[in-house]
Design an enzyme around this catalytic site. Sequence first.
Site, short mmCIF file in Angstrom:
data_model
loop_
_atom_site.label_atom_id
_atom_site.label_comp_id
_atom_site.label_asym_id
_atom_site.label_seq_id
_atom_site.Cartn_x
_atom_site.Cartn_y
_atom_site.Cartn_z
N CYS A 13 -34.57 -12.36 52.93
CA CYS A 13 -33.14 -12.10 52.81
C CYS A 13 -32.66 -11.16 53.91
O CYS A 13 -33.44 -10.44 54.54
CB CYS A 13 -32.82 -11.49 51.44
SG CYS A 13 -31.06 -11.59 51.01
N ASP A 136 -34.33 -6.72 40.57
CA ASP A 136 -34.35 -5.79 41.71
C ASP A 136 -34.35 -4.37 41.18
O ASP A 136 -33.97 -4.12 40.02
CB ASP A 136 -33.11 -6.03 42.59
CG ASP A 136 -33.26 -5.44 43.99
OD1 ASP A 136 -34.32 -4.84 44.29
OD2 ASP A 136 -32.31 -5.57 44.79
#
Length: 250
Positions: A13, A136
């Site tokens: 990412c 996360d």
Amino acid sequence: MARDDRRFEIKICGIRTAEALDAALDAGADLVGFVHFPKSPRHLALADAPALVARVAGRAGKVALLVDPDDALLRDVIAAVSPDILQLHGHETPERVADIRARFGLPVMKALPVARREDLAVLPAYAAVADRILFDAKPDPGALLPGGNGRPFDWALVAGLDVNRPLMLSGGLTADNVPQALGLVRMDGVDVSSGVEDAPGVKSPDKIRAFVAAARSASPDRLPQASTPSQDSLSQDPLSQDLTSKARAS
């Protein structure tokens, strides 16, 4: 879809340059993420997106990451990136996630910040409306970024969960610790950003290649018997049982 039928995926990412993108694609990343969030050092301007994402050319899935976007921004990002998946990394409610998914006709990955077991209480509601869930590390109060802070969380908090949706692990992962993470929790994929950088927003092709190799070698595709909690321990954890049963019923 049963977890055993799902393919393990690796996502890189925060890609902003052709060099980083080519490194991710050549290494065999399954998903490549493009961030549109001006506060992030990984922000990709819409004007720069079309030329960069054209290099993907079907070699990986494209993920557009946004934070609490309105519909106008979503339209602009979709036009510029042509994403395969929308990643929502803000405070979007389950109702907003469902609305975005229905309105724009794209699969949605919802990021959930985790610091304590109680943070997972919202999991069934989001699993009912999102196509994927990303765990996360929860940022500190007042933190500038909702993710990409290079901080791991206690992976054991998400061990043993099965919500009938692909689950991805993120937060402080590197080539050095991803084997340990995947040995502790069985996930459908991993997501990395800061863990393959030399500086915030500056991707390292060497670190990208090392991460993909380490994650692939430690993935459930290679190691089917990841060390998840025993059935006895799960039966003694009512929250884990409750989260799984609620999500499956949704």
